[in-house]
Write a protein that holds these residues in place. Structure first.
Motif, short mmCIF file in Angstrom:
data_model
loop_
_atom_site.label_atom_id
_atom_site.label_comp_id
_atom_site.label_asym_id
_atom_site.label_seq_id
_atom_site.Cartn_x
_atom_site.Cartn_y
_atom_site.Cartn_z
N ARG A 125 0.77 -1.11 0.07
CA ARG A 125 0.00 -0.03 -0.22
C ARG A 125 1.00 1.14 0.14
N PHE A 126 1.70 1.30 0.90
CA PHE A 126 2.85 2.53 0.89
C PHE A 126 3.76 2.60 -0.14
N GLN A 127 4.03 1.61 -0.70
CA GLN A 127 4.96 1.58 -2.03
C GLN A 127 4.13 1.95 -3.30
N GLY A 128 2.63 1.75 -3.08
CA GLY A 128 1.99 2.30 -4.14
C GLY A 128 1.76 3.78 -4.06
N LEU A 129 2.29 4.33 -2.84
CA LEU A 129 2.23 5.85 -2.67
C LEU A 129 3.61 6.30 -2.94
N GLY A 130 4.51 5.65 -3.45
CA GLY A 130 5.77 6.21 -3.79
C GLY A 130 6.66 6.07 -2.49
N ARG A 131 6.47 5.49 -1.44
CA ARG A 131 7.47 5.24 -0.22
C ARG A 131 8.30 4.15 -0.34
N THR A 132 9.52 4.10 0.20
CA THR A 132 10.30 3.07 0.06
C THR A 132 10.42 2.39 1.46
N ILE A 133 10.37 0.85 1.53
CA ILE A 133 9.98 0.14 2.53
C ILE A 133 11.16 -0.77 3.02
N ILE A 134 11.24 -0.99 4.19
CA ILE A 134 12.05 -2.10 4.67
C ILE A 134 11.40 -3.06 5.71
N LEU A 135 11.11 -4.34 5.64
CA LEU A 135 10.65 -5.06 6.86
C LEU A 135 11.75 -5.73 7.64
N CYS A 136 11.14 -5.95 9.00
CA CYS A 136 12.07 -6.43 9.89
C CYS A 136 11.24 -7.53 10.46
N ALA A 137 11.88 -8.68 10.54
CA ALA A 137 11.69 -9.90 11.26
C ALA A 137 11.86 -10.11 12.52
N ALA A 138 11.26 -9.13 13.50
CA ALA A 138 11.42 -9.36 14.86
C ALA A 138 10.68 -10.60 15.70
N ASP A 139 9.75 -11.03 14.87
CA ASP A 139 9.41 -12.22 15.55
C ASP A 139 10.29 -13.54 15.30
N GLN A 150 9.24 -13.24 4.76
CA GLN A 150 10.25 -13.05 3.50
C GLN A 150 9.31 -13.28 2.13
N VAL A 151 8.42 -14.01 2.17
CA VAL A 151 7.70 -14.21 0.89
C VAL A 151 7.15 -12.93 0.62
N TRP A 152 6.67 -12.28 1.54
CA TRP A 152 5.94 -10.82 1.45
C TRP A 152 6.86 -9.73 0.97
N SER A 153 7.91 -9.80 1.51
CA SER A 153 9.14 -8.89 0.91
C SER A 153 9.73 -9.10 -0.61
N GLU A 154 9.46 -10.47 -0.84
CA GLU A 154 9.70 -10.67 -2.39
C GLU A 154 8.51 -10.29 -3.19
N ARG A 155 7.21 -10.42 -2.66
CA ARG A 155 6.39 -10.02 -3.34
C ARG A 155 6.24 -8.47 -3.57
N ALA A 156 6.46 -7.60 -2.67
CA ALA A 156 6.45 -6.50 -2.49
C ALA A 156 7.83 -5.89 -3.02
N ARG A 157 8.80 -6.82 -3.35
CA ARG A 157 10.25 -6.25 -3.70
C ARG A 157 10.91 -5.44 -2.85
N CYS A 158 10.73 -5.67 -1.61
CA CYS A 158 11.51 -4.60 -0.98
C CYS A 158 12.29 -5.46 0.09
N PRO A 159 13.46 -4.80 0.66
CA PRO A 159 14.31 -5.47 1.59
C PRO A 159 13.83 -6.11 2.85
N ILE A 160 14.38 -7.25 3.35
CA ILE A 160 13.86 -7.47 4.75
C ILE A 160 15.31 -8.03 5.76
N VAL A 161 15.10 -7.53 6.83
CA VAL A 161 16.24 -7.82 7.88
C VAL A 161 15.75 -9.01 8.45
N ARG A 162 16.22 -10.11 8.84
CA ARG A 162 16.15 -11.14 9.59
C ARG A 162 17.26 -11.81 10.29
N HIS A 163 17.20 -12.44 11.42
CA HIS A 163 18.08 -13.29 11.88
C HIS A 163 17.67 -14.62 12.16
N LYS A 164 18.25 -15.65 12.76
CA LYS A 164 17.98 -16.83 12.92
C LYS A 164 16.88 -16.83 13.89
#
Length: 303
Positions: A125-139, A150-164
């Motif tokens: 939604r925010f990407q459609g408004l021209g905003r740049t997004i990063i996702l963070c997997a803190a769960d 990760q699946v959503w980050s690929e779908r939205a073509r935005c970076p994701i930060v994740r740990h093990k």
């Protein structure tokens, strides 16, 4: 405009069960030219409680209606219904926070409410408004939570930060903040663990995450959105109370209004938290998450 109409139609369909129950208990009392009497008030109270609004909230609305009937000298059930709908819209219209960039959105809510899916839809939604997004997997507590994101980050073509799995959530958020600053992203959306079995753990975790953001990213606006499954009824209110204490909620996202949802829980949560509903979800599609409109919501519930 057609998308908006389509969304409203889906919202009406999702809340049809409630609407039918409400119609059943108010049918006789709410004939347009019927008089305003105690039978009408009783029927309206039953209808509101049936919608999952909760007794306290329904009684407050009814008290406001009695006052309106008196001051405006209303005479018929049709007039009373119109007045009640206006009162209910007013109860949902809490001032929404202004969007200010850069922003961090913390998404909170128990497991199973659609939190990760909502994050993906918000990113698009925010990407459609021209905003740049990063996702963070803190769960990092729930198996496969980061994989879902990760699946959503690929779908939205935005970076994701994740740990093990099992990593410190605050550490993931630290790295997410650094990435957002380095890439000058407009928005960092953080998925958090949805466990409530130990409220102290939840509170400690949220406080630690907030400290990291406040220390490392003071220029960012921080929003905390609570995701509530509309089908859970009054349990949603209990969740809201717990997360309010732990996280300091700025807004509400109401999901799963396409199923057996009664919807009235929105009134109880807004009343409890003094916080606006920001978005509602009526399905799995990207376009099925929309900005909340109080009048449309009341129309879908009570027309």
């Amino acid at each position: 405009m057609s998308e908006k109409k389509g969304f409203f139609a889906r919202l009406r369909q999702g809340m049809s069960k409630s609407r039918e129950q409400i119609a059943a208990v108010t049918e006789d009392a709410l004939q347009a030219d019927a008089p305003i009497d105690e039978d009408l008030y009783d029927a309206l109270l039953d209808a509101m409680i049936l919608s999952d609004m909760g007794a306290a909230c329904a009684e407050e609305a009814l008290e406001k209606l009695r006052e309106t009937v008196k001051t405006q000298k209303l005479r018929t059930a049709g007039q009373a219904k119109t007045a009640l709908k206006e009162i209910l819209v007013g109860m949902l219209e809490v001032e929404k926070p202004v969007l200010k960039w850069p922003m961090v959105i913390l998404m909170v809510g128990v497991n199973g409410v659609g939190k990760t899916t909502t994050i993906g839809k918000l990113a698009l939604r925010f990407q459609g408004l021209g905003r740049t997004i990063i996702l963070c997997a803190a769960d990092t507590f729930r198996a496969a939570a980061a994989d879902q994101l990760q699946v959503w980050s690929e779908r939205a073509r935005c970076p994701i930060v994740r740990h093990k799995e099992g990593a410190d959530p605050a550490g993931v958020v630290f790295d997410g903040v650094q990435a957002a600053k380095a890439q000058k992203a407009d928005l960092l959306i953080v998925d958090t663990a949805g466990r409530l079995h130990n409220k102290k753990n939840l509170m400690d975790e949220m406080e630690k995450i907030r400290r990291v953001i406040d220390r490392e990213y003071p220029e960012a606006t921080v929003r905390c959105l609570l995701v509530v499954d509309a089908t859970t009824g009054q349990n949603g209110l209990q969740q809201a109370r717990a997360f309010r204490e732990a996280a300091g909620i700025n807004g509400i996202v109401l999901t799963k209004l396409d199923g057996t949802a009664k919807g009235g829980i929105a009134f109880g949560i807004v009343r409890e938290l003094k916080t606006p509903v920001m978005y509602v979800g009526v399905g799995e599609g990207i376009e099925d998450l929309q900005a909340f409109d109080a009048k449309e919501f009341v129309d879908a519930l009570f027309d």
